[in-house]
Enzyme design. Structure first.
Site, PDB file in Angstrom:
ATOM      1  N   TYR A 153      -9.322  -4.030 -10.828  1.00 40.99           N
ATOM      2  CA  TYR A 153      -8.788  -3.524  -9.558  1.00 40.99           C
ATOM      3  C   TYR A 153      -9.450  -2.194  -9.216  1.00 40.99           C
ATOM      4  O   TYR A 153      -9.926  -1.984  -8.101  1.00 40.99           O
ATOM      5  CB  TYR A 153      -7.264  -3.368  -9.673  1.00 40.99           C
ATOM      6  CG  TYR A 153      -6.586  -3.093  -8.351  1.00 40.99           C
ATOM      7  CD1 TYR A 153      -6.259  -4.143  -7.492  1.00 40.99           C
ATOM      8  CD2 TYR A 153      -6.276  -1.797  -7.964  1.00 40.99           C
ATOM      9  CE1 TYR A 153      -5.635  -3.901  -6.283  1.00 40.99           C
ATOM     10  CE2 TYR A 153      -5.656  -1.541  -6.750  1.00 40.99           C
ATOM     11  CZ  TYR A 153      -5.336  -2.605  -5.909  1.00 40.99           C
ATOM     12  OH  TYR A 153      -4.735  -2.358  -4.703  1.00 40.99           O
ATOM     13  N   THR A 190       5.353  -3.671  -1.313  1.00 38.55           N
ATOM     14  CA  THR A 190       4.998  -4.985  -0.757  1.00 38.55           C
ATOM     15  C   THR A 190       5.137  -6.035  -1.872  1.00 38.55           C
ATOM     16  O   THR A 190       5.277  -5.673  -3.048  1.00 38.55           O
ATOM     17  CB  THR A 190       3.533  -5.016  -0.273  1.00 38.55           C
ATOM     18  OG1 THR A 190       2.678  -4.969  -1.426  1.00 38.55           O
ATOM     19  CG2 THR A 190       3.198  -3.874   0.668  1.00 38.55           C
ATOM     20  N   PRO A 191       5.001  -7.313  -1.515  1.00 40.24           N
ATOM     21  CA  PRO A 191       5.071  -8.358  -2.558  1.00 40.24           C
ATOM     22  C   PRO A 191       4.048  -8.156  -3.685  1.00 40.24           C
ATOM     23  O   PRO A 191       4.290  -8.580  -4.815  1.00 40.24           O
ATOM     24  CB  PRO A 191       4.792  -9.641  -1.772  1.00 40.24           C
ATOM     25  CG  PRO A 191       5.323  -9.344  -0.401  1.00 40.24           C
ATOM     26  CD  PRO A 191       4.996  -7.885  -0.154  1.00 40.24           C
TER      27      PRO A 191
HETATM   28  P1  NAD Z   1       0.314  -8.620  -0.518  1.00 37.71           P
HETATM   29  O1  NAD Z   1       0.275  -9.365  -1.807  1.00 37.71           O
HETATM   30  O2  NAD Z   1       1.617  -8.438   0.165  1.00 37.71           O
HETATM   31  O3  NAD Z   1      -0.695  -9.315   0.536  1.00 37.71           O
HETATM   32  C1  NAD Z   1      -1.977  -9.725   0.145  1.00 37.71           C
HETATM   33  C2  NAD Z   1      -2.368 -10.925   1.000  1.00 37.71           C
HETATM   34  O4  NAD Z   1      -3.718 -11.293   0.643  1.00 37.71           O
HETATM   35  C3  NAD Z   1      -1.491 -12.174   0.757  1.00 37.71           C
HETATM   36  O5  NAD Z   1      -1.023 -12.679   2.002  1.00 37.71           O
HETATM   37  C4  NAD Z   1      -2.424 -13.160   0.087  1.00 37.71           C
HETATM   38  O6  NAD Z   1      -2.150 -14.499   0.395  1.00 37.71           O
HETATM   39  C5  NAD Z   1      -3.777 -12.715   0.644  1.00 37.71           C
HETATM   40  N1  NAD Z   1      -4.902 -13.151  -0.187  1.00 37.71           N
HETATM   41  C6  NAD Z   1      -5.064 -12.990  -1.524  1.00 37.71           C
HETATM   42  N2  NAD Z   1      -6.208 -13.580  -1.916  1.00 37.71           N
HETATM   43  C7  NAD Z   1      -6.780 -14.126  -0.807  1.00 37.71           C
HETATM   44  C8  NAD Z   1      -7.975 -14.872  -0.567  1.00 37.71           C
HETATM   45  N3  NAD Z   1      -8.803 -15.205  -1.565  1.00 37.71           N
HETATM   46  N4  NAD Z   1      -8.260 -15.222   0.693  1.00 37.71           N
HETATM   47  C9  NAD Z   1      -7.416 -14.905   1.702  1.00 37.71           C
HETATM   48  N5  NAD Z   1      -6.258 -14.226   1.541  1.00 37.71           N
HETATM   49  C10 NAD Z   1      -5.957 -13.839   0.302  1.00 37.71           C
HETATM   50  O7  NAD Z   1      -0.394  -7.240  -0.834  1.00 37.71           O
HETATM   51  P2  NAD Z   1      -0.446  -5.825  -0.057  1.00 37.71           P
HETATM   52  O8  NAD Z   1       0.230  -4.853  -0.910  1.00 37.71           O
HETATM   53  O9  NAD Z   1      -0.074  -5.964   1.357  1.00 37.71           O
HETATM   54  O10 NAD Z   1      -2.006  -5.531  -0.186  1.00 37.71           O
HETATM   55  C11 NAD Z   1      -2.876  -5.481   0.937  1.00 37.71           C
HETATM   56  C12 NAD Z   1      -4.113  -4.689   0.540  1.00 37.71           C
HETATM   57  O11 NAD Z   1      -3.719  -3.337   0.246  1.00 37.71           O
HETATM   58  C13 NAD Z   1      -4.797  -5.201  -0.731  1.00 37.71           C
HETATM   59  O12 NAD Z   1      -6.206  -5.063  -0.587  1.00 37.71           O
HETATM   60  C14 NAD Z   1      -4.296  -4.267  -1.794  1.00 37.71           C
HETATM   61  O13 NAD Z   1      -5.177  -4.186  -2.903  1.00 37.71           O
HETATM   62  C15 NAD Z   1      -4.214  -2.976  -1.020  1.00 37.71           C
HETATM   63  N6  NAD Z   1      -3.347  -1.956  -1.603  1.00 37.71           N
HETATM   64  C16 NAD Z   1      -2.050  -2.248  -1.880  1.00 37.71           C
HETATM   65  C17 NAD Z   1      -1.253  -1.260  -2.450  1.00 37.71           C
HETATM   66  C18 NAD Z   1       0.196  -1.509  -2.815  1.00 37.71           C
HETATM   67  O14 NAD Z   1       0.757  -0.689  -3.584  1.00 37.71           O
HETATM   68  N7  NAD Z   1       0.837  -2.561  -2.326  1.00 37.71           N
HETATM   69  C19 NAD Z   1      -1.791  -0.001  -2.722  1.00 37.71           C
HETATM   70  C20 NAD Z   1      -3.120   0.251  -2.419  1.00 37.71           C
HETATM   71  C21 NAD Z   1      -3.889  -0.742  -1.848  1.00 37.71           C
END
Ligand code: NAD
Length: 253
Positions: A153, A190-191
């Site tokens: 990650y 988030t999920p």
């Molecule tokens: P989430 O799990 O709620 O949503 C992620 C989405 O990506 C899901 O709908 C999933 O189906 C989709 N996905 C995964 N693999 C895929 C693929 N191969 N093709 C198409 N879609 C795909 O997660 P989130 O927390 O909303 O994360 C969104 C972004 O923010 C991510 O890049 C994550 O790394 C980043 N992020 C999240 C956090 C956190 O704490 N939640 C912090 C920093 C960065």
């Protein structure tokens, strides 16, 4: 005047979390939005909720043919493309000793290679536009600072930070009307992180432990990150490209 009126934006990972909050906000502010995700059930439901200015399109970000189809179908359906939010992402909670090659490849492919493919096909689609275009790549605070967990990650999010600068420079140097920036959230409720909130860490719940990493004293919300994404997709950020936008409750301070 709505802040992104007249723009069409693809949001990868649009079915959940930060991506879904971004879809809702972009539509509210006048954009047409493609909810692009591999989760058809949630993506379809969100597009139905958002009405005729939104459409769900199935996307697997690691599959180049899938990107070509989604970008092409977006232009046919809505008449153009002006923005891309690369939001799809996955995480695996391992360390450098316990990560399997398969875990590393999976996380790095979705979070790194998936963002590259999105940037490539958005640039190809937007470079001839007269109207300005904007690409927003969701990295993380873990693309800015280290942590002794989740090596794939961290590596993937660091890659997204510099890939964004590469795309920004490429477009700027060629006179394309396309900006590209990275967004660096702290831990957002988030999920994606839900399983970690239930774990026990140092005699605390995972939620308490993660909250304690943030000087502001809490996790962020998907809507708080969507507000930043809206700004970067809109022309309000017209002088920002190749830059890192941090929304982390003070983690990196
Ligand atoms: P989430 O799990 O709620 O949503 C992620 C989405 O990506 C899901 O709908 C999933 O189906 C989709 N996905 C995964 N693999 C895929 C693929 N191969 N093709 C198409 N879609 C795909 O997660 P989130 O927390 O909303 O994360 C969104 C972004 O923010 C991510 O890049 C994550 O790394 C980043 N992020 C999240 C956090 C956190 O704490 N939640 C912090 C920093 C960065």
């Amino acid at each position: 005047m709505a802040r992104v009126e007249g723009k069409t934006v693809i949001v990868s990972g649009g079915a959940s979390g930060i991506g879904a909050a971004s879809c809702r906000l972009l539509v509210r502010e006048g954009a047409k939005v493609v909810v692009a995700d591999r989760d058809a059930a949630r993506g379809d439901a969100l597009a139905a909720e958002l009405g005729d200015r939104a459409a769900f399109m199935a996307l697997d970000v690691v599959d180049e043919a899938s990107w070509i189809k989604v970008v092409g179908d977006t232009v046919v359906r809505f008449g153009g493309l002006h923005g891309l939010v690369n939001g799809a992402g996955v995480g695996v909670a391992t360390d450098v000793e316990t990560s399997s090659l398969g875990d590393f490849r999976h996380v790095y492919r979705v979070n790194g290679l998936g963002v590259f493919l999105g940037c490539k096909h958005a640039v190809l689609a937007m470079k001839g536009n007269a109207a300005p275009g904007s690409i927003v790549n969701i990295s993380s605070v873990l693309g800015l600072r280290g942590m002794g967990r989740s090596p794939a990650y961290s590596a993937s999010k660091g890659a997204v930070r510099l890939l964004s600068k590469n795309v920004a420079l490429h477009c700027g140097q060629r006179g394309y009307p396309i900006r590209c920036n990275s967004v660096h959230p702290g831990w957002i409720d988030t999920p994606m992180i839900a399983p970690r909130l239930e774990m026990t860490v140092e005699n605390m719940t995972g939620r308490q432990w993660l909250e304690g990493l943030h000087p502001i004293g809490r996790l962020g919300t998907a809507e708080e990150i969507a507000n930043l994404i809206l700004f970067l997709i809109s022309d309000e950020s017209s002088f920002s490209t190749g830059a890192e936008f941090v929304a982390d409750g003070g983690v990196t301070a």
